[in-house]
Design an enzyme around this catalytic site. Structure first.
Site, PDB file in Angstrom:
ATOM      1  N   TYR A   4      32.837  32.547  -4.035  1.00  0.00           N
ATOM      2  CA  TYR A   4      32.982  31.102  -3.905  1.00  0.00           C
ATOM      3  C   TYR A   4      34.365  30.789  -3.346  1.00  0.00           C
ATOM      4  O   TYR A   4      35.386  31.214  -3.904  1.00  0.00           O
ATOM      5  CB  TYR A   4      32.812  30.397  -5.250  1.00  0.00           C
ATOM      6  CG  TYR A   4      33.195  28.933  -5.203  1.00  0.00           C
ATOM      7  CD1 TYR A   4      32.411  28.012  -4.510  1.00  0.00           C
ATOM      8  CD2 TYR A   4      34.366  28.477  -5.816  1.00  0.00           C
ATOM      9  CE1 TYR A   4      32.760  26.674  -4.439  1.00  0.00           C
ATOM     10  CE2 TYR A   4      34.721  27.136  -5.755  1.00  0.00           C
ATOM     11  CZ  TYR A   4      33.922  26.241  -5.061  1.00  0.00           C
ATOM     12  OH  TYR A   4      34.275  24.914  -4.987  1.00  0.00           O
ATOM     13  N   ARG A  39       0.815  -1.222   0.000  1.00  0.00           N
ATOM     14  CA  ARG A  39       0.000   0.000   0.000  1.00  0.00           C
ATOM     15  C   ARG A  39       0.846   1.269   0.000  1.00  0.00           C
ATOM     16  O   ARG A  39       0.332   2.351  -0.279  1.00  0.00           O
ATOM     17  CB  ARG A  39      -0.953  -0.009   1.193  1.00  0.00           C
ATOM     18  CG  ARG A  39      -2.181  -0.876   0.981  1.00  0.00           C
ATOM     19  CD  ARG A  39      -3.092  -0.852   2.175  1.00  0.00           C
ATOM     20  NE  ARG A  39      -2.610  -1.726   3.241  1.00  0.00           N
ATOM     21  CZ  ARG A  39      -3.185  -1.852   4.427  1.00  0.00           C
ATOM     22  NH1 ARG A  39      -4.254  -1.126   4.727  1.00  0.00           N
ATOM     23  NH2 ARG A  39      -2.682  -2.670   5.339  1.00  0.00           N
ATOM     24  N   THR A  84       1.206 -13.312  11.206  1.00  0.00           N
ATOM     25  CA  THR A  84       1.993 -12.814  12.332  1.00  0.00           C
ATOM     26  C   THR A  84       2.451 -13.936  13.254  1.00  0.00           C
ATOM     27  O   THR A  84       3.565 -13.898  13.794  1.00  0.00           O
ATOM     28  CB  THR A  84       1.179 -11.789  13.133  1.00  0.00           C
ATOM     29  OG1 THR A  84      -0.103 -12.360  13.459  1.00  0.00           O
ATOM     30  CG2 THR A  84       0.965 -10.515  12.325  1.00  0.00           C
ATOM     31  N   ASN A 125      40.020  40.183   4.596  1.00  0.00           N
ATOM     32  CA  ASN A 125      38.858  40.767   3.927  1.00  0.00           C
ATOM     33  C   ASN A 125      38.791  40.217   2.513  1.00  0.00           C
ATOM     34  O   ASN A 125      39.720  40.396   1.725  1.00  0.00           O
ATOM     35  CB  ASN A 125      38.950  42.289   3.881  1.00  0.00           C
ATOM     36  CG  ASN A 125      37.667  42.898   3.328  1.00  0.00           C
ATOM     37  OD1 ASN A 125      36.719  43.138   4.050  1.00  0.00           O
ATOM     38  ND2 ASN A 125      37.634  43.130   2.018  1.00  0.00           N
TER      39      ASN A 125
END
Length: 458
Positions: A366, A16, A79, A377
């Site tokens: 990047y 299912r 079962t 910086n």
């Protein structure tokens, strides 16, 4: 010596679900269903855990590893037949055995412990875990006599009108006297419409033998939810998510909208962290104290130390140390380490790189396969060119350097401490300490050139 054992039923294919993935391996809140069940069972200090596998046996064993023993149910014959496959491992043991399904991920260790204790207190041969369902349709009903003793379990299709009105239902979890369980299993048959051996027949057999059949009614019906299709999986996920979020909030985490916050079960979050709507925290993520996670951020398998701010960004398999911040719209790809008080601005992508303390990478940059020192910086539009088409190479930038906007640093490259890269440069050779590197053509102006074009000139 009395033992405490559990059998997890995980042999079904789950048609299912309409999936190529076996049912118990569908995931919610960071774990497969069967892993959720096993994790809670492990917390109840079992002597033996046996998982019954069938369809997808290898995949289930790979998922759970050596945390459990395994037996194979070659044919799906019910079962009772599934439990019987554990006979060689468990049948000769004294003690108790719990049977639970691998597609019931919401059960808690506390409920399992309560069930075992109730079973012992009642000196029962079998104890059924029950609950009161708001709508019992489809469930087996627990029928009790006037003394409250369980007389039978009746399925929906077999229930009388009076029995159909009963709201106490069978959750499908049982604790048995271990020896009695396997003895009774050999007395079951498959003379039923499905041609299967039912575990519930063991209960009827023990009752007819005059043994005590008990039923422990747990407080939270929704723990018992079984997952048979995608709709039920979504409902179970929502319930578990609410449970996870409530736990974090009670431990000092603020969520602006917990209904729109998605946290996997193994995530850890420190106190006074604030989480805005749409945040997703996945896998083994650890968040420190006093962090701020902005709307729609996604963090996977990462560590964020204290006082970290994430603004609408994605972080994967990385680490951000105290006082650092990122975003909006930035991305830490795997194996990135962001040291203390680093600023990563908008549209910054970091991959397999270390960014030293106090360094600023403002925007549109990047950084891949690189080691950046302290207090650097990095200007707008800088690209660390790490790939030559066949191999990845590393760039190292020393402390207190300045990388001008729109520069390309072509690896392999070493840029020493206290250096200056002029804006617009493409750097291919190492830069030595205190040098300024410029790699661009000088500007040339052509007087009057505009008038040669076809545009109208005033």
């Amino acid at each position: 010596m009395a033992t405490r054992n559990t059998i997890i039923l995980a042999a079904g294919k789950g048609t299912r679900m309409k999936s190529k993935l076996y049912k118990v391996l569908h995931r919610l809140c960071g774990k497969t269903m069967v892993d959720h069940v096993l994790t809670q069972v492990e917390q109840t200090k079992m002597d033996n855990i046996v998982t019954v596998v069938g369809y997808g046996a290898e995949a289930v064993e790979k998922e759970l590893g050596d945390r459990t023993k395994y037996v194979v149910q070659g044919e799906q014959l019910g079962t009772g037949h599934a439990v019987l496959q554990a006979e060689d491992l468990l049948a000769d043991l004294d003690g108790m055995t719990m049977v639970v399904s691998g597609d019931t991920p919401l059960f808690t260790a506390q409920t399992f412990d309560n069930l075992f204790k109730y079973h012992e207190d009642k000196k029962a041969k079998v104890t059924i875990l029950t609950s009161k369902a708001p709508d019992p349709t489809g469930y087996g009903r627990i029928v009790r006599n006037e003394l409250g003793i369980v007389t039978k379990i009746v399925e929906q299709k077999d229930a009388t009108p009076a029995e159909a009105e009963i709201h106490e239902i069978n959750t499908g979890v049982y604790v048995f006297d271990n020896r009695a369980l396997f003895t009774a299993l050999h007395q079951t048959n498959n003379q039923n419409a499905q041609g299967e051996y039912y575990l519930t027949d063991v209960i009827e057999i023990l009752k007819n033998q005059g043994e005590t059949v008990a039923a422990y009614q747990m407080a939270d019906f929704y723990e018992s939810m079984g997952v048979n299709d995608r709709v039920a999986l979504a409902k179970a996920t929502k319930i578990m998510q609410a449970r996870i979020n409530e736990g974090h909030m009670r431990n000092g985490v603020s969520m602006v909208n917990p209904d729109d916050t998605y946290i996997d079960v193994d995530v850890k979050i420190g106190s006074d962290t604030i989480i805005e709507p749409g945040v997703q925290l996945k896998g083994q993520t650890v968040i420190g104290d006093d962090c701020y996670l902005g709307a729609h951020s996604e963090i996977r398998n990462s560590i964020l130390h204290d006082h970290v701010t994430v603004t609408s960004s994605m972080i994967e398999d990385s680490e951000m140390k105290s006082g650092s911040n990122i975003g909006p719209n930035s991305h830490l790809r795997p194996e990135s380490v962001i040291e203390e008080n680093v600023h990563l601005g908008n549209f910054v992508e970091i991959k397999k790189a270390t960014i030293g303390a106090g360094t600023k990478v403002g925007h549109l940059t990047y950084v891949g396969n690189a080691k950046l020192g302290k207090n650097i910086n990095v200007g707008c539009g800088v690209v660390f060119v790490n790939y030559d088409g066949a191999n990845k190479h590393e760039t190292v930038v020393g402390d207190d350097s300045f990388i001008g906007s729109n520069s390309n640093l072509v690896a392999p490259l070493n840029v020493a401490d206290h250096t200056f890269i002029a804006a617009g440069s493409t750097i291919t050779d190492d830069v030595h300490q205190y040098d300024m590197a410029i790699a661009r053509q000088r500007q040339t102006n052509k007087p009057g050139y505009f008038k040669k074009l076809s545009y109208k000139v005033d």
